[in-house]
Design an enzyme around this catalytic site. Structure first.
Site, PDB file in Angstrom:
ATOM      1  N   HIS A   1      -8.740   5.305  30.126  1.00 26.04           N
ATOM      2  CA  HIS A   1      -7.601   4.685  29.393  1.00 26.04           C
ATOM      3  C   HIS A   1      -6.981   5.985  28.572  1.00 26.04           C
ATOM      4  CE1 HIS A   1      -8.668   0.315  30.203  1.00 26.04           C
ATOM      5  NE2 HIS A   1      -8.574   1.141  31.360  1.00 26.04           N
TER       6      HIS A   1
ATOM      7  N   ASP B   1     -12.629   2.960  30.144  1.00 30.33           N
ATOM      8  CA  ASP B   1     -12.019   2.668  29.179  1.00 30.33           C
ATOM      9  C   ASP B   1     -11.573   3.782  28.320  1.00 30.33           C
ATOM     10  OD1 ASP B   1     -10.971   1.248  26.916  1.00 30.33           O
ATOM     11  OD2 ASP B   1     -11.948  -0.404  27.184  1.00 30.33           O
TER      12      ASP B   1
END
Length: 399
Positions: free
Chosen positions: A245, A222
């Site tokens: 991310h 993430d």
């Protein structure tokens, strides 16, 4: 007479220093978990032994050293709470392993620190979240009855503290989570989890101010670093991110309408094979909020899918959200300065702002992002953005 008086001070000074040292002011006291019954076999739950160690260490009026030696300790969910009577250094020399039994890990944190000041967490040791035992339970987007998974290390209401020289692997959820913290410095940490591990943010920050993150290597499933509502005066520099991310401001506007995000600096960072690079995202629809004074400078991208993104239509649910393009978060005073490298997709710069509250005073300075795939070169797209551009602009034509 003055010389004699000065001589007396010189003679008496070592005596006074020896008294201070004897009283424990200068010499720290070590509290070894193995002296409190901790068993270093990687199988025995040492939660009680660690809590007993903490009780004595926190009560000590001088400088405490919570000592975890070079060995492997299984540790259940635990909260180290203050305030303590003196300063505390939490020394992790060995490896801490989180439980894999689901009956023991559905909590908001694995290792928590709360209501503390002048805390130092360091030691060069490992935090092993053993996340593969829990990732299959991370289904909150489709399961309204889902249970929370623990952050590896959570800091709540912690002030004037430092975290450095640690390694966290395979977290069940975020590696580090900061809430209501002030004046914290995180440096020389390495946080890693597989690229497909869900919600394993590296460092998640909310309702906190004066936070510095530096000299870190973060690769997760993430965001490498995420800053949500109430994040203010955050300085991030010399961080390598990938996989993951990217570094994100948001998601903003879903709640906490009065907790604005201000004073974010991200500089001298590298993004390697990440899904996103620099991203600001807000919910649509959303409550009113403000994200301002955000500065990205000297950023290198290598094979990043979305290098520069403002997304005010954020909605992660497969079924979609009720209304699109109605974010009420005001984004303003945002600068992207000296951003270079390569994009793995054609749209290297994508600024999609709110039709209700357009982004204001967005500056693009010396952008050089190349795309070498089919249909190149790189392009940019902007919507509802008020701003200006300076210097080299590759791709061009956005502002």
């Amino acid at each position: 007479m003055a010389m004699i008086y000065g001589f007396q001070i010189v003679v008496l000074l070592p005596f006074f220093l020896s008294i201070i040292t004897i009283n424990g002011v200068l010499q720290p006291k070590y509290f070894d978990v193995t002296k409190y019954g901790a068993v270093a076999d990687g199988k025995t739950d040492n939660t009680r032994a660690f809590l007993a160690t903490w009780k004595d260490a926190c009560a000590y009026p001088g400088r405490s050293r919570f000592w975890i030696p070079r060995a492997t300790f299984l540790l259940g969910s635990i909260s180290f709470e203050g305030p303590c009577n003196g300063s505390m250094t939490f020394l992790i020399k060995g490896t801490l392993k989180a439980p894999t039994d689901p009956s023991k890990f559905f909590t908001d944190s694995w290792i928590g620190f709360r209501y503390l000041e002048n805390l130092v967490v360091k030691g060069g040791g490992f935090l092993d979240g053993q996340g593969s035992s829990a990732w299959k339970y991370n289904d909150c987007q489709k399961n309204s009855q889902c249970k929370s998974l623990p952050a590896t290390m959570r800091f709540d209401f912690v002030q004037n503290s430092k975290v450095h020289h640690l390694r966290s692997i395979n977290s069940k959820n975020s590696h580090f989570n900061l809430f209501a913290c002030y004046n914290m410095n995180i440096s020389f940490v390495r946080l890693s989890a597989p690229a497909d591990s869900p919600n394993t943010d590296g460092i998640h920050i909310g309702t906190s101010s004066k936070i510095t993150i530096s000299r870190a290597i973060i690769g997760t499933g993430d965001d490498c670093i995420s800053m949500v509502s109430g994040s203010q005066d955050i300085d991030i520099h010399d961080v390598v991110c990938g996989p993951g991310h990217g570094i994100s401001v948001g998601s903003l506007g879903r709640s906490h309408s009065h907790e604005h995000v201000m004073g974010i600096k991200v500089r001298n960072c590298s993004f390697i094979n990440t899904d996103n690079g620099l991203r600001i995202k807000t919910w649509s629809p959303s409550l009113y909020s403000v994200a301002s004074d955000i500065y990205f400078q000297n950023i290198f991208m290598r094979n990043v899918r979305n290098p520069v993104v403002i997304d005010q239509q954020y909605c992660p649910f497969p079924s979609g959200c009720a209304v699109q393009s109605t974010s009420a978060v005001q984004i303003k005073d945002v600068t992207f300065d000296n951003i270079w490298g390569t994009s793995s997709t054609k749209v290297a710069l994508n600024l999609q702002c709110s039709g209700v509250l357009p982004c204001k005073n967005v500056k693009l300075i010396n952008i050089n992002l190349a795309y070498h795939g089919p249909g190149g070169p790189a392009t940019s797209t902007c919507s509802h953005v008020i701003g200006s551009s300076y210097g080299k602009q590759i791709p061009g034509g956005c502002l």
